[in-house]
Design a protein around this motif. Structure first.
Motif, mmCIF file in Angstrom:
data_model
loop_
_atom_site.group_PDB
_atom_site.id
_atom_site.type_symbol
_atom_site.label_atom_id
_atom_site.label_comp_id
_atom_site.label_asym_id
_atom_site.label_seq_id
_atom_site.Cartn_x
_atom_site.Cartn_y
_atom_site.Cartn_z
ATOM 1 N N PRO A 12 43.419 -24.145 13.727
ATOM 2 C CA PRO A 12 44.114 -23.328 14.740
ATOM 3 C C PRO A 12 43.979 -21.827 14.519
ATOM 4 N N PHE A 13 43.971 -21.394 13.252
ATOM 5 C CA PHE A 13 43.934 -19.955 13.005
ATOM 6 C C PHE A 13 42.539 -19.372 13.206
ATOM 7 N N GLU A 14 41.503 -20.217 13.145
ATOM 8 C CA GLU A 14 40.174 -19.765 13.551
ATOM 9 C C GLU A 14 40.157 -19.503 15.051
ATOM 10 N N LYS A 15 40.748 -20.399 15.820
ATOM 11 C CA LYS A 15 40.822 -20.216 17.268
ATOM 12 C C LYS A 15 41.637 -18.964 17.607
ATOM 13 N N LEU A 16 42.729 -18.774 16.876
ATOM 14 C CA LEU A 16 43.589 -17.624 17.122
ATOM 15 C C LEU A 16 42.859 -16.318 16.834
ATOM 16 N N ALA A 17 42.080 -16.268 15.762
ATOM 17 C CA ALA A 17 41.326 -15.056 15.433
ATOM 18 C C ALA A 17 40.347 -14.707 16.552
ATOM 19 N N ALA A 18 39.680 -15.718 17.099
ATOM 20 C CA ALA A 18 38.745 -15.478 18.200
ATOM 21 C C ALA A 18 39.478 -15.018 19.454
ATOM 22 N N LEU A 19 40.651 -15.592 19.704
ATOM 23 C CA LEU A 19 41.448 -15.218 20.876
ATOM 24 C C LEU A 19 41.859 -13.751 20.796
ATOM 25 N N LYS A 20 42.283 -13.316 19.615
ATOM 26 C CA LYS A 20 42.715 -11.929 19.435
ATOM 27 C C LYS A 20 41.531 -10.965 19.468
ATOM 28 N N ALA A 21 40.390 -11.413 18.968
ATOM 29 C CA ALA A 21 39.219 -10.540 18.915
ATOM 30 C C ALA A 21 38.687 -10.191 20.300
ATOM 31 N N ALA A 22 39.059 -10.990 21.300
ATOM 32 C CA ALA A 22 38.571 -10.767 22.660
ATOM 33 C C ALA A 22 39.337 -9.667 23.393
ATOM 34 N N VAL A 23 40.412 -9.164 22.787
ATOM 35 C CA VAL A 23 41.216 -8.110 23.424
ATOM 36 C C VAL A 23 41.485 -6.997 22.416
ATOM 37 N N SER A 24 42.004 -5.885 22.918
ATOM 38 C CA SER A 24 42.393 -4.773 22.057
ATOM 39 C C SER A 24 43.896 -4.578 22.143
ATOM 40 N N ALA A 25 44.531 -4.359 21.002
ATOM 41 C CA ALA A 25 45.978 -4.156 20.960
ATOM 42 C C ALA A 25 46.287 -2.671 20.832
ATOM 43 N N PRO A 26 47.488 -2.249 21.254
ATOM 44 C CA PRO A 26 47.858 -0.835 21.166
ATOM 45 C C PRO A 26 47.769 -0.332 19.721
ATOM 46 N N PRO A 27 46.996 0.727 19.461
ATOM 47 C CA PRO A 27 46.800 1.194 18.081
ATOM 48 C C PRO A 27 48.068 1.768 17.449
ATOM 49 N N GLY A 28 49.026 2.180 18.267
ATOM 50 C CA GLY A 28 50.226 2.801 17.715
ATOM 51 C C GLY A 28 51.279 1.831 17.234
ATOM 52 N N LEU A 29 51.063 0.526 17.471
ATOM 53 C CA LEU A 29 52.035 -0.485 17.074
ATOM 54 C C LEU A 29 51.576 -1.230 15.826
ATOM 55 N N THR A 30 52.519 -1.618 14.992
ATOM 56 C CA THR A 30 52.200 -2.490 13.870
ATOM 57 C C THR A 30 52.090 -3.921 14.386
ATOM 58 N N ASP A 31 51.225 -4.700 13.766
ATOM 59 C CA ASP A 31 51.055 -6.096 14.144
ATOM 60 C C ASP A 31 52.155 -6.923 13.471
ATOM 61 N N ILE A 32 52.994 -7.535 14.269
ATOM 62 C CA ILE A 32 54.041 -8.401 13.728
ATOM 63 C C ILE A 32 53.537 -9.835 13.811
ATOM 64 N N MET A 33 53.416 -10.471 12.655
ATOM 65 C CA MET A 33 52.815 -11.803 12.566
ATOM 66 C C MET A 33 53.892 -12.882 12.605
#
Length: 399
Positions: A12-33
């Protein structure tokens, strides 16, 4: 190469990494996991001290069966926690230490499945912990999934399973409290399964690694061995449980747990493990003894999770269709759009990482029961969990 390796799904986390890699997140926010079920609370200092103070014992080969003092600590803990009949659950015959439940669950299927029989099945809930499926495939069995939905309170309806399935079933995986839903099976449901196991001669493997994360101190989740005790079934025939210090004691990196139950099954599983080469290092075993013998740090752990559930659910009230689980540290909210798209767009807009429910399930009976869900693991510090909830609320309002 083993051709069955080609049947394994991406984790599942391989799929999740690919899902996230397809978009860009706001650079000013910390990533909350909130995606990975990895406890972030501080591990007990006395356990770490015990580990450090015994590092010199790395010069000794550990035995596969484990130290008598570790097996005794586990047997004592389990007997008290699950109200087992005195002397029925012994350190000598009913306990095997393992390097975390993940490896043990996988290995157990390899030892249990009889490939000489036609079309063996391993039955499990759906959604499920990915190891159940991989264990089935690489043992030579076919995985068979039972949907967990709001209609059955996220507990499989075992009475609806056809006799033809039970006749092929050699191993049943159950998870209580459940991952990802947090649903807890009742003693009556465990007893129903025990009767089915007797009738059709299959083994029950009960994954109970979240059993110590609950909300009501007076009503801890029932376990499979507890149901056996209530039935006077002190041989625990066909019943095996899996427990871990990862969630209970915030020690995921220690890789320490145990398998317990039917002595005849464990005797054969010990034989398998002797060849498998998976003995627990002596310092780890001694640190584990300290952890199993103490409950105060576990109570404090539950207090911390209660605070996070109360705070997060207060923020999400009226925002998402979500309920407090029976136990565990997960929330399983229903999403207004498909969970995969929800997770991706939430990350793109608010930089909060969640796990799409569909990644934890398979299409069965014309549906994927996780398709409109995401899993939220409330493992981050309280302030981060509240911040994540606020961001999720803002995202939902933008839809």
């Amino acid at each position: 190469m083993n051709p069955d390796l080609n049947q394994l799904h991406p984790y599942p986390f391989e799929k999740l990494a690919a899902l996230k890699a397809a978009v860009s997140a706001p650079p000013g926010l910390t990533d909350i996991m909130l995606s990975i079920g990895e406890p972030k609370h501080e591990p007990p200092v006395f356990v770490l001290d015990t580990l450090v103070n015994n590092l010199h014992k790395l010069s000794n080969y550990p035995t596969t069966k484990g130290l008598p003092e570790l097996r005794t600590a586990i047997a004592t803990w389990a007997t008290k926690r699950f109200q087992l009949n005195a002397g029925s659950f012994t350190a000598e015959n009913h306990v095997l230490p393992v390097n975390g439940t993940r490896e043990a669950l996988f290995a157990f299927a390899q030892a249990i499945i009889d490939r000489s029989k036609t079309n063996p099945l391993i039955v499990s809930p759906n959604p499920f912990y990915q190891i159940y499926e991989g264990a089935a495939i690489l043992s030579g069995a076919e995985p068979y999934f039972l949907n967990c939905t709001p209609d059955n309170n996220f507990i499989p309806d075992f009475s609806a399973v056809p006799a033809s399935i039970w006749e092929r079933c050699q191993l049943l995986f159950i998870c209580s409290p459940g991952n990802p839903t947090g649903a807890v099976m009742s003693a009556a449901q465990f007893k129903e399964l025990i009767a089915l196991a007797d009738q059709y001669d299959f083994v029950i493997a009960s994954d109970e690694c979240y059993s110590e994360l609950y909300f009501d101190e007076q009503n801890p989740p029932v376990g499979l061995l507890q149901a056996c005790a209530e039935l006077g079934r002190d041989d625990f025939a066909r019943c095996v449980v899996f427990h871990s210090l990862s969630k209970r004691s915030n020690l995921p990196g220690l890789r320490s747990g145990f398998v317990g139950g039917d002595a005849k099954i464990l005797e054969k599983f010990l034989l398998y493990r002797t060849y498998h080469g998976c003995a627990m290092p002596v310092p780890t075993q001694l640190a584990s003894v300290a952890a199993w013998q103490d409950e105060q740090h576990v109570i404090a752990n539950r207090d911390a999770y209660r605070a996070k559930f109360d705070a997060v659910l207060k923020v999400l009230d009226g925002c998402l269709e979500v309920q407090k689980p029976d136990a565990s540290f997960y929330l399983w909210p229903k999403t207004p759009i498909k969970g995969e798209l929800f997770a991706q767009q939430l990350y793109a807009q608010q930089k909060v990482t969640t796990l799409p429910g569909s990644y934890l399930a398979r299409e069965t009976d014309g549906m994927n029961p996780g398709e409109y869900y995401v899993r939220l693991a409330l493992v981050a510090p309280l302030a981060e969990c509240i911040e994540a909830a606020e961001r999720i609320k803002a995202f939902v309002k933008s839809l």
